[in-house]
Design an enzyme around this catalytic site. Structure first.
Site, PDB file in Angstrom:
ATOM      1  N   HIS A 283       0.802  -1.211   0.000  1.00 12.02           N
ATOM      2  CA  HIS A 283       0.000   0.000   0.000  1.00 12.02           C
ATOM      3  C   HIS A 283       0.836   1.263   0.000  1.00 12.02           C
ATOM      4  O   HIS A 283       0.314   2.351   0.054  1.00 12.02           O
ATOM      5  CB  HIS A 283      -0.920   0.012   1.217  1.00 12.02           C
ATOM      6  CG  HIS A 283      -1.917  -1.087   1.197  1.00 12.02           C
ATOM      7  ND1 HIS A 283      -3.105  -0.975   0.532  1.00 12.02           N
ATOM      8  CD2 HIS A 283      -1.883  -2.330   1.684  1.00 12.02           C
ATOM      9  CE1 HIS A 283      -3.777  -2.103   0.646  1.00 12.02           C
ATOM     10  NE2 HIS A 283      -3.052  -2.954   1.346  1.00 12.02           N
ATOM     11  N   ARG A 284       2.153   1.104   0.008  1.00 13.43           N
ATOM     12  CA  ARG A 284       2.965   2.298   0.112  1.00 13.43           C
ATOM     13  C   ARG A 284       2.762   3.186  -1.113  1.00 13.43           C
ATOM     14  O   ARG A 284       2.775   4.402  -1.010  1.00 13.43           O
ATOM     15  CB  ARG A 284       4.431   1.938   0.300  1.00 13.43           C
ATOM     16  CG  ARG A 284       5.217   3.098   0.851  1.00 13.43           C
ATOM     17  CD  ARG A 284       6.609   2.692   1.281  1.00 13.43           C
ATOM     18  NE  ARG A 284       6.597   2.046   2.570  1.00 13.43           N
ATOM     19  CZ  ARG A 284       7.144   0.861   2.811  1.00 13.43           C
ATOM     20  NH1 ARG A 284       7.734   0.206   1.843  1.00 13.43           N
ATOM     21  NH2 ARG A 284       7.113   0.348   3.998  1.00 13.43           N
TER      22      ARG A 284
END
Lengths: 349, 704
Positions: A283-284
């Site tokens: 999700h970065r």
């Protein structure tokens, strides 16, 4: 950096808009966690990073403190100083100085990077003291690694640890010590000499591919300016001082504005779709696009994120995150980012 | 250094991960959690969040450790001072009547570059210098007691540290024998390790000792992704305000955990549950009995968490995947005696659509099936991400089962007509002959297991110290430690507080993380497709890759076909990736051997510039029949041989040529010639198998 006259003015760099933008965004918003600059030799990679000194904003630090702690971090100032065996000024005195660019040489040994035991002190006084390393200096600043892909694996591990936590923890050679080390990681690399480990790749918030300029006029311009810089650096600096100042001002303005930037829910969905379309790990990527888009809006003097911000942010934040098979070049990924953008747009409407 | 924590209650999704963490918190003797997964999936956020809901402990400050206060204030385990063996402490005087302060449960991060003395504990340097007393300073294992020890990228940690930590985690005790001191102290902590499989796997014996494992992936649900972004932004904007929102939930979790831990010892475990646990472990082909035990413990912890009086099958079934996923053995290796039967039944198998990975290429006395390629795609070869860009433009037919590729070997005439590229199955793998770089006087020692060597220059990771051998790389801390106890009696030189004499000198023993570099240069030209050679060759390369994995090497994969060679995989520790690429490597086209040699030597040179001490090993798998030259109008074979000669100038590289030419009436022996020019070790594919070459390898001069 020390010798101001020797710095090529940031505004005098011809072309390479994306590179410049990525660097500026990171200065405005240090939580973007850095930029990876990929490109051949001689494409103004290092020049641009060194020229940053020209446009970096000032921050408030504790005077005489090697970590450059902010007023918010004053509570740990005393403990850290004692651990280092440094004199403590109480209450701490603050001063303003420019954000620092700390260069990490490829051949740096681990103890220089993370810090080590102060040998002299140990022998002279019998006290166990820590000698801070480059990561200490880089706190709240920019850590610049030239040829980051040639860095030794164990130094990379250390960088990853610190970059992930914002804290450098020293547990070695009888020393146990930790200090804040949140820095903006700026790395340059020439992809011909090998790729980065995926883990490190992911730590760079943004990524730009730079190439030589293709436009003949610009190339000539580069030559001319370079010649001018070599013969009369001060003259060139003077000529571009105004424009560099403009950039510095907009950075300063954007730093104040960024807290007010808003984004609507639809745009958030667009970001999420972007990453899903591309099959980005984790999700970065989402988070970085969001931050970059907000920062872009602030830089453009807006308080609302627009669709173009997201597209632009994604092009900076995703190329190196697209799950790629080894043969696929990162620059190719840019195309898929654009395509995904188009698709995300289509399904979003 | 404390930073505001992201609350565990606010973690979006990742249910399995949170569950596993909580189970371990309820009963730390489950043995920790291994989190495998992509980057940026809340691995460390969740682990940190857990520390917040653990009950408070006695602060393990130096003082408390010394005094022997070494227990938990919570209900987890009431260890009185008497439970300690205070031998290691000079002033172990438990003041048991003083009320003890409590502190939040510790969360300790183990940096990858930690040294052994800091992990396990060692002589207290400051104390020794000041008073001349030998006393132990607690290490991270002691500090982590009743808390969490978090190891990011545990697969990159030095082996001896992994060993130490896993030992303590599973036994709950840290035994220390150092510098003339001996102590064992309780070290019950929740071990949380994370790893990204792209960086190479953890060794099986370490894998097994992690109690639970969770695979984390990013959420594919759009709403969740957006929620996640929103929460992260809110947290970054104002951590304190964000934490306040979740305070009630955090408090609830904390109480629930406490209640579960209290309930755990009183839980009923019916005999049927034990049977079920054993049955599950057996069913999944798990080695040893640890899995049974851990299923039982985890199921009990889950039952306690759910507020039940008794463990039921439901809990067992729920926790089983967490326990078994990383313990399950791969498919059983092929048995040689099966071969005749297998080839007889291969037709049957094909109709059953049963892919048989253990099919042997030798068993190829079947009729020609090459003209009926199975259109069904292998599940593992159907991922589009692995087709390379040059392939995209090519129509590609995939030959399916290994039976096919084995059987193609019966059609030599037609083999050369393979116009489209073909992907052959990987042939059976086998244990390979030891391949090492020659031992030399250079101290370089990698953490790998292939070539022994030490690091002598002041570079690399300082792992421990040893007696001084005159390298000049003095381990300051160890030296002072050695000198410390004598300080009171020694005469000091003016200006110096510490008197050090030559016998005190300790030298740093450093490790450089490098292993060996293995470069695989694989011939993927059309001629390799003939007679099932590719399947066998792939089997051979796969065997070498498996070996490389065990030896902790870094590998690069270079293939050559059509007009030129290409680097499919730059030097990486991810053997997985190399294996995957290999399995999907298409075959077809001509043989640009010269290009392969130049590309390989370029890659080798890059690797050497990164690490001048490396001794790369290049393994060239080919039949040597180069037919594409770099320059025009040059005999390709001669050109390749000339290049080979030049390549030997780099003395640090060792070459191995694996000849894939089938023995038969007409052989060219070109690979043999190539090997001669490269001063390489020449092997036939079948000679790679370890059995046949045991004797050769015992000879140390084999590779020098």
């Amino acid at each position: 950096m020390k010798n101001k006259t020797a710095v090529y003015p940031f505004a005098a760099i011809v072309g390479q808009d994306k590179l410049k933008l990525a660097l500026i965004l990171n200065i405005i918003n240090p939580t973007l966690s850095g930029v990876l600059i990929r490109g051949e030799k001689g494409t103004a990679k290092s020049t641009a990073v060194r020229a940053l000194a020209d446009i970096l904003p000032e921050i408030e630090v504790i005077r005489g403190d090697p970590f450059g702690l902010s007023p918010d971090e004053a509570e740990i100032y005393e403990d850290l100083s004692i651990a280092l065996g440094r004199p403590v000024t109480s209450p701490p005195v603050f001063e303003r100085r420019k954000v620092r660019v700390v260069e990490l040489p490829v051949g740096a040994t681990e103890d220089r990077v993370v810090g080590s035991m102060d040998l002299e002190r140990a022998l002279k006084t019998g006290e166990k003291r820590v000698e801070p390393g480059l990561l200490a200096q880089a706190h709240r600043g920019i850590l610049y690694v030239d040829e980051v892909n040639l860095l030794d694996d164990h130094v990379v591990d250390v960088l990853l640890d610190s970059a992930a936590m914002g804290v450098n923890t020293l547990e070695r050679e009888g020393v146990s010590f930790s200090h804040p080390a949140s820095f903006t990681l700026v790395g340059t690399m020439n992809p011909e000499e090998g790729e980065l480990r995926p883990q490190l790749l992911d730590r760079f918030g943004l990524c730009v591919n730079v190439g030589g300029l293709t436009d003949l006029d610009s190339r000539v311009e580069v030559l001319e300016r370079r010649a001018r810089f070599d013969s009369d650096p001060e003259g060139l600096a003077l000529e571009f001082a105004g424009r560099s100042q403009q950039i510095a001002d907009s950075i300063q303005r954007a730093r104040q504005l960024i807290g007010q930037v808003e984004i609507d829910r639809d745009s958030l969905y667009k970001i999420a779709r972007f990453s899903l379309e591309l099959g980005v790990d984790g999700h970065r990527g989402d988070i970085i696009i969001l931050k970059a888009a907000k920062t872009l809006a602030a830089y453009r003097n807006r308080t609302k994120v627009e669709a173009s911000d997201i597209q632009e942010a994604a092009e900076l934040a995703l190329p190196h995150r697209v799950r790629r098979q080894p043969l696929m070049e990162i620059s190719d990924n840019l195309q898929s980012v654009r395509r995904a953008g188009a698709r995300a747009e289509g399904t979003g409407a | 250094m404390t930073r505001p924590l992201y609350p565990l209650a606010a973690v979006v999704g990742q249910k399995e991960l949170v569950k596993a963490l909580i189970l371990c918190a309820i009963n730390p003797s489950i043995g920790g959690v291994l989190i495998r997964g992509e980057k940026g999936t809340a691995k460390s956020t969740a682990a940190r969040g857990l520390s917040e809901i653990l009950p408070p402990v006695y602060p393990l400050a130096d003082r408390a450790f010394k005094a022997g206060y070494f227990g938990s204030a919570g209900p987890f385990e009431r260890l009185g001072p008497e439970a300690l063996n205070p031998t290691g402490f000079t002033d172990a005087r438990p003041e048991s009547n003083r009320p003890l302060e409590t502190a939040p449960a510790p969360f300790l991060t183990l940096p990858l570059n930690a040294t052994e003395d800091r992990v396990a504990g060692g002589l207290d340097l400051g104390e020794a210098l000041a008073t001349g007393c030998r006393r132990l300073a607690p290490g991270l294992l002691a500090q982590a007691h009743q808390g969490i020890l978090y190891v990011d990228e545990v697969n990159l940690l030095d082996d001896h540290l992994v060993d130490l930590i896993l030992d303590a985690a599973s036994s709950g005790v840290n035994r220390l024998e150092r510098e003339g001191l001996s102590l064992s102290h309780p070290a019950r902590f929740v071990l949380v390790g994370t790893m990204n499989p792209e960086e190479g796997e953890l060794r099986p014996q370490f894998l097994d000792r992690f109690g639970l494992s969770v695979k984390v992936e990013s959420e594919s649900d759009l709403d969740l992704r957006v929620e996640l972004m929103l929460r992260r932004e809110a947290f970054d904007a104002s951590p304190v305000a964000f934490r306040n929102i979740y305070q009630a939930q955090t408090q609830k979790l904390r109480q629930k955990l406490l209640a579960a831990a209290e309930r755990l010892p009183h839980l009923m475990i019916p005999i049927s549950i034990r049977k079920l646990a054993s049955h599950l472990a057996k069913e999944h082909n798990v080695a040893g009995h640890r899995a049974d035990l851990i299923i039982e413990r985890a199921a009990a912890a889950l039952a306690a968490w759910n507020g039940m009086e008794q463990v039921t099958e439901i809990e067992v079934i729920e926790v089983a995947p967490l326990v078994l996923a990383h313990r399950q053995r791969e498919a059983v290796p092929p048995k040689p005696q099966e071969q005749p039967d297998r080839s007889k039944s291969s037709e049957q198998q094909q109709q059953d659509d049963q892919p048989e990975p253990s099919q042997s290429p030798d068993s190829s006395d079947q009729q020609d099936r090459q003209n009926q390629p199975d259109t069904k795609e292998q599940p593992e070869s159907s991922q589009p991400e692995n087709t390379d860009s040059s392939q995209d433009s090519q129509p590609q037919s995939k030959v399916n089962a290994p039976a096919d590729s084995a059987e193609t070997s019966q059609a030599p005439a037609q083999a050369t007509e393979i116009a489209a590229e073909t992907v052959f199955e990987v042939g059976p793998t086998f244990g390979v002959v030891p391949i090492r770089s020659p031992f030399d006087r250079i101290r370089r020692k990698g953490s790998g297991r292939r070539s022994r060597s030490r690091i002598i220059q002041k570079q690399g990771r300082y792992v421990k110290s040893g007696p001084d051998r005159g390298s000049g790389d003095i381990a300051i801390d160890a030296t002072i430690r050695a000198a410390a106890p004598y300080q009171l009696n020694r005469e000091k030189r003016p200006g110096l507080t510490v008197a050090i004499e030559p016998p005190d000198f300790r030298e740093a023993i450093r490790e450089k993380k490098m292993g060996n570099y293995l470069f695989f240069t694989v011939d993927a030209s059309g001629s390799m497709g003939a007679r099932g050679r590719m399947a066998a060759s792939k089997g051979a390369v796969m065997s070498l890759l498996l070996d490389a994995y065990q030896k902790r090497d870094q590998v690069a994969l270079i293939t050559f076909r059509r007009d030129q060679a290409q680097v499919n995989l730059p030097l990486t520790s991810s053997i997985d990736l190399a294996g995957k690429l290999l399995a999907e490597m298409p075959v077809g086209g001509r043989t640009p051997l010269s290009s392969a040699l130049t590309v390989t030597s370029r890659e080798v040179r890059n690797a050497l510039s990164k690490n001048p001490l490396a001794r790369p090993i290049v393994i060239i798998i080919t039949d040597g029949r180069g037919n594409v030259s770099l320059e025009e109008n040059v005999n390709p074979v001669k050109e390749a041989l000339r290049l080979a000669e030049v390549m030997t100038r780099e003395k640090r590289v060792k070459y191995i040529v694996v000849d894939t030419e089938e023995p038969g009436a007409v052989t060219f022996g070109l690979a043999q010639k190539l090997a001669d020019k490269l001063l390489a070790v020449y092997l036939k594919t079948e000679n790679l198998k370890s059995k046949t070459l045991v004797d050769l390898v015992k000879n140390d001069s084999f590779f020098s």
